[in-house]
Design a protein around this motif. Sequence first.
Motif, PDB file in Angstrom:
ATOM      1  N   ARG A   1       1.834  -7.265 -12.027  1.00  0.00           N
ATOM      2  CA  ARG A   1       1.465  -6.321 -10.965  1.00  0.00           C
ATOM      3  C   ARG A   1       0.075  -5.745 -11.246  1.00  0.00           C
ATOM      4  N   GLU A   2      -0.850  -6.020 -10.341  1.00  0.00           N
ATOM      5  CA  GLU A   2      -2.209  -5.464 -10.420  1.00  0.00           C
ATOM      6  C   GLU A   2      -2.257  -4.210  -9.558  1.00  0.00           C
ATOM      7  N   ILE A   3      -2.377  -3.057 -10.207  1.00  0.00           N
ATOM      8  CA  ILE A   3      -2.292  -1.786  -9.497  1.00  0.00           C
ATOM      9  C   ILE A   3      -3.643  -1.078  -9.508  1.00  0.00           C
ATOM     10  N   ASP A   4      -3.994  -0.501  -8.363  1.00  0.00           N
ATOM     11  CA  ASP A   4      -5.219   0.280  -8.214  1.00  0.00           C
ATOM     12  C   ASP A   4      -4.863   1.619  -7.577  1.00  0.00           C
ATOM     13  N   THR A   5      -5.375   2.697  -8.161  1.00  0.00           N
ATOM     14  CA  THR A   5      -5.038   4.038  -7.684  1.00  0.00           C
ATOM     15  C   THR A   5      -6.284   4.901  -7.609  1.00  0.00           C
ATOM     16  N   TYR A   6      -6.396   5.641  -6.511  1.00  0.00           N
ATOM     17  CA  TYR A   6      -7.439   6.658  -6.387  1.00  0.00           C
ATOM     18  C   TYR A   6      -6.763   7.984  -6.066  1.00  0.00           C
ATOM     19  N   ILE A   7      -7.064   9.016  -6.849  1.00  0.00           N
ATOM     20  CA  ILE A   7      -6.456  10.330  -6.665  1.00  0.00           C
ATOM     21  C   ILE A   7      -7.555  11.385  -6.604  1.00  0.00           C
TER      22      ILE A   7
ATOM     23  N   SER B   1       0.842  -1.194   0.000  1.00  0.00           N
ATOM     24  CA  SER B   1       0.000   0.000   0.000  1.00  0.00           C
ATOM     25  C   SER B   1       0.875   1.240   0.000  1.00  0.00           C
ATOM     26  N   LEU B   2       0.480   2.230  -0.808  1.00  0.00           N
ATOM     27  CA  LEU B   2       1.190   3.509  -0.894  1.00  0.00           C
ATOM     28  C   LEU B   2       0.153   4.627  -0.798  1.00  0.00           C
TER      29      LEU B   2
ATOM     30  N   THR C   1     -11.940  27.118  -2.323  1.00  0.00           N
ATOM     31  CA  THR C   1     -13.319  26.988  -2.819  1.00  0.00           C
ATOM     32  C   THR C   1     -13.878  25.578  -2.628  1.00  0.00           C
ATOM     33  N   THR C   2     -13.036  24.605  -2.249  1.00  0.00           N
ATOM     34  CA  THR C   2     -13.375  23.182  -2.113  1.00  0.00           C
ATOM     35  C   THR C   2     -13.811  22.561  -3.437  1.00  0.00           C
ATOM     36  N   LEU C   3     -13.566  23.240  -4.554  1.00  0.00           N
ATOM     37  CA  LEU C   3     -13.794  22.640  -5.862  1.00  0.00           C
ATOM     38  C   LEU C   3     -12.835  21.466  -6.010  1.00  0.00           C
ATOM     39  N   ASN C   4     -13.359  20.322  -6.458  1.00  0.00           N
ATOM     40  CA  ASN C   4     -12.500  19.135  -6.475  1.00  0.00           C
ATOM     41  C   ASN C   4     -12.803  18.246  -7.672  1.00  0.00           C
ATOM     42  N   SER C   5     -11.894  17.332  -7.926  1.00  0.00           N
ATOM     43  CA  SER C   5     -12.067  16.307  -8.954  1.00  0.00           C
ATOM     44  C   SER C   5     -11.258  15.091  -8.530  1.00  0.00           C
ATOM     45  N   ASP C   6     -11.706  13.912  -8.980  1.00  0.00           N
ATOM     46  CA  ASP C   6     -10.983  12.707  -8.614  1.00  0.00           C
ATOM     47  C   ASP C   6     -10.930  11.742  -9.794  1.00  0.00           C
ATOM     48  N   LEU C   7     -10.074  10.743  -9.655  1.00  0.00           N
ATOM     49  CA  LEU C   7      -9.851   9.789 -10.730  1.00  0.00           C
ATOM     50  C   LEU C   7      -9.493   8.439 -10.121  1.00  0.00           C
ATOM     51  N   THR C   8     -10.080   7.391 -10.669  1.00  0.00           N
ATOM     52  CA  THR C   8      -9.735   6.024 -10.282  1.00  0.00           C
ATOM     53  C   THR C   8      -9.104   5.322 -11.472  1.00  0.00           C
ATOM     54  N   ALA C   9      -7.961   4.701 -11.263  1.00  0.00           N
ATOM     55  CA  ALA C   9      -7.247   4.027 -12.349  1.00  0.00           C
ATOM     56  C   ALA C   9      -6.781   2.658 -11.872  1.00  0.00           C
ATOM     57  N   SER C  10      -6.768   1.704 -12.790  1.00  0.00           N
ATOM     58  CA  SER C  10      -6.310   0.351 -12.454  1.00  0.00           C
ATOM     59  C   SER C  10      -5.802  -0.329 -13.717  1.00  0.00           C
ATOM     60  N   GLY C  11      -4.998  -1.353 -13.519  1.00  0.00           N
ATOM     61  CA  GLY C  11      -4.468  -2.095 -14.653  1.00  0.00           C
ATOM     62  C   GLY C  11      -3.395  -3.076 -14.216  1.00  0.00           C
ATOM     63  N   TYR C  12      -2.885  -3.838 -15.176  1.00  0.00           N
ATOM     64  CA  TYR C  12      -1.836  -4.822 -14.930  1.00  0.00           C
ATOM     65  C   TYR C  12      -0.545  -4.375 -15.612  1.00  0.00           C
ATOM     66  N   ILE C  13       0.574  -4.589 -14.932  1.00  0.00           N
ATOM     67  CA  ILE C  13       1.880  -4.243 -15.469  1.00  0.00           C
ATOM     68  C   ILE C  13       2.769  -5.478 -15.402  1.00  0.00           C
ATOM     69  N   PRO C  14       3.293  -5.964 -16.548  1.00  0.00           N
ATOM     70  CA  PRO C  14       4.221  -7.104 -16.521  1.00  0.00           C
ATOM     71  C   PRO C  14       5.616  -6.644 -16.111  1.00  0.00           C
ATOM     72  N   MET C  15       6.292  -7.431 -15.263  1.00  0.00           N
ATOM     73  CA  MET C  15       7.598  -7.029 -14.749  1.00  0.00           C
ATOM     74  C   MET C  15       8.522  -8.236 -14.627  1.00  0.00           C
TER      75      MET C  15
ATOM     76  N   ASP D   1      -4.192   7.388  -2.945  1.00  0.00           N
ATOM     77  CA  ASP D   1      -4.299   6.044  -2.377  1.00  0.00           C
ATOM     78  C   ASP D   1      -3.965   5.037  -3.469  1.00  0.00           C
ATOM     79  N   THR D   2      -2.810   4.418  -3.344  1.00  0.00           N
ATOM     80  CA  THR D   2      -2.349   3.445  -4.336  1.00  0.00           C
ATOM     81  C   THR D   2      -2.026   2.127  -3.647  1.00  0.00           C
ATOM     82  N   SER D   3      -2.431   1.036  -4.249  1.00  0.00           N
ATOM     83  CA  SER D   3      -2.072  -0.286  -3.748  1.00  0.00           C
ATOM     84  C   SER D   3      -1.850  -1.204  -4.942  1.00  0.00           C
ATOM     85  N   TYR D   4      -1.024  -2.223  -4.732  1.00  0.00           N
ATOM     86  CA  TYR D   4      -0.820  -3.188  -5.806  1.00  0.00           C
ATOM     87  C   TYR D   4      -0.531  -4.566  -5.230  1.00  0.00           C
TER      88      TYR D   4
END
Length: 251
Positions: free
Chosen positions: A139-145, A81-82, A152-166, A112-115
């Motif tokens: 590597r199965e990676i999941d990220t929330y930013i 977890s990162l 102003t508390t104006l905000n935006s977020d993004l969820t990303a995920s995928g597999y990375i061969p290593m 919030d990143t975990s893999y």
Amino acid sequence: MKKTILAASLALMTCTTAQADTLLGLYIGGQAWANQASGSFGEGSKDQAVFNFDDEYQGSYFIAFEHPIPLIPNAKIASTSLDTVGGTQLSTSFEFNGQVYSANTTLDTTLDTSYIDYTLYYELFDNDLLTFDFGLTAREIDTYIKVEDSVTTLNSDLTASGYIPMLYLSTIVGLPFTGFNFFAEGNFVSYDDNTVYDVQAGISYELLDNLAVDLDLTVGYRTVKLELNDLDDFYSDMTFDGLFVGAIVHF
């Protein structure tokens, strides 16, 4: 004569048990990692904002199974977890997930990143003086930013995920009659403007070493690089590094 046969039988049983323990085993380990995150992220390779992130304590653990069958690889699953928070004052405008933030805006961020690493590997050497493993990792990676305008508390977020061969490499060099070992381990890959690696090195000490269970204590330094180019529209160039302490149990 009977005593000689009995002594030989006991010696054979002891050698067989020791060999089975060497060839077949279950490893469970974990570490507490004090790291510092640095770098940038955004929605493009050139449209990224550099953030100042807080130091954090992260956790990771793994389980591995090794066996004596030559053509079938050993298996290892590791989880990391990162998670961190940070902020920045924009020098230029910054767009994230369709929301545009103007220059001089102060942004807060939550990352919030975990893999999970699924590794299949072979042992080229396995003895008290030298162990060397090599293999492949998915590597199965999941990220929330999330980014937020602190005023102003104006905000935006993004969820990303995928597999990375290593690629996967691991080595242990033993110091005879001391209980200490030097170790190094890493996953790494570089392609199409993606550079991802997870490397650690340190010293372990054999606190317990018997036929029932082995226990090693570890201390070392770990570095993770996440230079991602379009992982579900997420781009980053971040590094996490710092000292860790851990333990490994071998059954």
